[in-house]
Scaffold this motif. Structure first.
Motif, mmCIF file in Angstrom:
data_model
loop_
_atom_site.group_PDB
_atom_site.id
_atom_site.type_symbol
_atom_site.label_atom_id
_atom_site.label_comp_id
_atom_site.label_asym_id
_atom_site.label_seq_id
_atom_site.Cartn_x
_atom_site.Cartn_y
_atom_site.Cartn_z
ATOM 1 N N GLY A 69 26.461 1.047 40.332
ATOM 2 C CA GLY A 69 25.634 2.037 39.681
ATOM 3 C C GLY A 69 24.509 2.467 40.603
ATOM 4 N N PRO A 70 23.581 3.313 40.097
ATOM 5 C CA PRO A 70 22.545 3.876 40.968
ATOM 6 C C PRO A 70 21.360 2.969 41.238
ATOM 7 C CG PRO A 70 22.328 4.744 38.752
ATOM 8 C CD PRO A 70 23.570 3.907 38.751
ATOM 9 N N GLU A 71 21.222 1.871 40.476
ATOM 10 C CA GLU A 71 20.057 0.999 40.666
ATOM 11 C C GLU A 71 20.419 -0.439 40.330
ATOM 12 O OE1 GLU A 71 16.961 1.919 37.869
ATOM 13 O OE2 GLU A 71 18.411 2.389 36.280
ATOM 14 N N ALA A 72 19.779 -1.368 41.013
ATOM 15 C CA ALA A 72 19.985 -2.790 40.752
ATOM 16 C C ALA A 72 19.001 -3.250 39.691
ATOM 17 C CB ALA A 72 19.813 -3.597 42.035
ATOM 18 N N LEU A 73 19.515 -3.913 38.659
ATOM 19 C CA LEU A 73 18.698 -4.366 37.533
ATOM 20 C C LEU A 73 18.882 -5.859 37.318
ATOM 21 C CD1 LEU A 73 19.637 -1.545 34.983
ATOM 22 C CD2 LEU A 73 17.527 -1.687 36.327
ATOM 23 N N GLY A 74 17.795 -6.543 36.929
ATOM 24 C CA GLY A 74 17.893 -7.925 36.508
ATOM 25 C C GLY A 74 18.283 -7.987 35.035
ATOM 26 N N TYR A 75 18.664 -9.161 34.578
ATOM 27 C CA TYR A 75 19.039 -9.297 33.163
ATOM 28 C C TYR A 75 17.824 -9.126 32.253
ATOM 29 C CZ TYR A 75 23.919 -10.506 34.011
ATOM 30 O OH TYR A 75 25.256 -10.444 34.343
ATOM 31 N N ASP A 76 16.639 -9.406 32.750
ATOM 32 C CA ASP A 76 15.429 -9.095 31.983
ATOM 33 C C ASP A 76 15.314 -7.583 31.782
ATOM 34 O OD1 ASP A 76 14.761 -11.772 31.847
ATOM 35 O OD2 ASP A 76 13.283 -11.680 33.460
ATOM 36 N N ASP A 77 15.642 -6.812 32.829
ATOM 37 C CA ASP A 77 15.613 -5.350 32.737
ATOM 38 C C ASP A 77 16.639 -4.852 31.719
ATOM 39 O OD1 ASP A 77 13.704 -5.168 34.838
ATOM 40 O OD2 ASP A 77 15.321 -5.311 36.314
ATOM 41 N N ILE A 78 17.837 -5.440 31.759
ATOM 42 C CA ILE A 78 18.891 -5.053 30.817
ATOM 43 C C ILE A 78 18.423 -5.294 29.385
ATOM 44 C CG2 ILE A 78 21.197 -5.643 29.965
ATOM 45 C CD1 ILE A 78 21.299 -4.023 32.515
ATOM 46 N N ALA A 79 17.831 -6.451 29.144
ATOM 47 C CA ALA A 79 17.340 -6.774 27.801
ATOM 48 C C ALA A 79 16.279 -5.772 27.355
ATOM 49 C CB ALA A 79 16.792 -8.196 27.773
ATOM 50 N N ALA A 80 15.413 -5.373 28.268
ATOM 51 C CA ALA A 80 14.346 -4.428 27.921
ATOM 52 C C ALA A 80 14.920 -3.059 27.564
ATOM 53 C CB ALA A 80 13.363 -4.298 29.080
ATOM 54 N N VAL A 81 15.898 -2.597 28.324
ATOM 55 C CA VAL A 81 16.517 -1.306 28.028
ATOM 56 C C VAL A 81 17.233 -1.356 26.685
ATOM 57 C CG1 VAL A 81 18.297 0.341 28.732
ATOM 58 C CG2 VAL A 81 16.742 -0.632 30.447
ATOM 59 N N LEU A 82 17.960 -2.430 26.419
ATOM 60 C CA LEU A 82 18.669 -2.545 25.149
ATOM 61 C C LEU A 82 17.695 -2.612 23.977
ATOM 62 C CD1 LEU A 82 21.531 -5.001 26.163
ATOM 63 C CD2 LEU A 82 21.741 -2.565 25.626
ATOM 64 N N THR A 83 16.564 -3.238 24.185
ATOM 65 C CA THR A 83 15.543 -3.275 23.128
ATOM 66 C C THR A 83 15.083 -1.855 22.797
ATOM 67 O OG1 THR A 83 14.777 -5.487 23.760
ATOM 68 C CG2 THR A 83 13.234 -4.093 22.533
#
Length: 273
Positions: free
Chosen positions: A183-197
């Motif tokens: 994808g276009p950017e590297a994300l941590g699992y903390d980032d994933i959780a924040a986006v899903l929230t």
């Protein structure tokens, strides 16, 4: 007109690849264990009908098998002898040519076919929105458990993988190389959780596990050897192995890969959640 055999045609990338090829006017034979034709990696009697008249094949390895070469290589030799001239293999960004699991199939592919490609996507964005255990845990408990620590991954949309697969299967000149897809950017699992929230309106948190804790957790529903392999992949993420982006999606499809926020909103809307 050529016929492309899509193995795993009901799966995450297989279904999208088959649909994309059909929409573009290509002849597709969609094969799966419950489909017509029926295809089972472990049932060689199902292979002839699937291969009959096929010129190209999209290969999704058997799920959960730590030694897929044992069943895939005899099939690929049979496919070549049956007239298949192009093969596109779904692998992983974490598995190099000649590496473990499907890496052995990757190494053999150029010697079997003149036209080929190996897709090496990073982790799927759909792991958090579909039927993956991560998605189930997010929906039921609001938690996302991993042993990735603060490591980052350039998660990729399965639609982008399918777009590259369709190109590799039908372009006048096959890539004849491996393609790392991100994808276009590297994300941590903390980032994933924040986006899903933000997208769901429900609080999602990342629960950090040790590699050993994750292995034990996975072993309750997966073979022990495969559970250990998956836990080890999380460790490599924690160590930074997947903190990278690549430009192959745009180079081959002419458009940039989708970002996670867009895909999460789209997938959750499709599911009615």
């Amino acid at each position: 007109m050529t016929t492309t055999l899509v193995i795993g045609a009901t799966g995450t990338t297989g279904s999208r690849t088959a649909a994309r090829l059909a929409a573009a006017g290509h002849r597709v034979r969609a094969a799966s264990r419950g489909g017509d034709p029926r295809f089972d990696w472990y049932a060689p009697a199902t292979h002839a009908a699937a291969l009959d008249g096929a010129d190209a094949v999209y290969l999704v390895p058997p799920v959960g098998d730590t030694d897929p070469a044992a069943v895939m290589l005899p099939f690929l030799r049979r496919a070549r002898d049956a007239g298949v001239r192009r093969a596109v293999l779904l692998s992983s960004s974490a598995i190099p040519r000649g590496g473990p699991a499907v890496g052995e199939v990757h190494a053999a592919l150029p010697g079997l076919f003149d036209a080929w490609a190996v897709l090496r996507p990073s982790w799927f964005m759909q792991n958090f929105t579909g039927d993956h255990p991560h998605a189930e845990s997010i929906r039921t408990t609001g938690t996302l458990a991993s042993a990735t620590g603060t490591g980052r991954v350039a998660f990729i949309d399965a639609d982008d993988i399918a777009a590259v697969a369709a190109h590799a299967l039908t372009a006048g000149d096959a890539p004849n190389r491996d393609l790392v897809l991100t994808g276009p950017e590297a994300l941590g699992y903390d980032d994933i959780a924040a986006v899903l929230t933000e997208v769901t309106g429900r609080r999602v948190t990342h629960r950090r596990l040790s590699c050993e804790q994750l292995r034990e957790r996975l072993a309750t529903r997966l073979p022990a050897e495969f559970a250990a392999l998956l836990a080890a992949l999380d460790r490599t993420v924690a160590e930074g192995a997947e903190d990278r982006t690549a430009g192959e999606v745009q180079a081959l499809t002419g458009r940039p890969p989708a970002c996670f926020r867009t895909v999460a909103a789209r997938e959750l809307a499709r599911a009615g959640r």
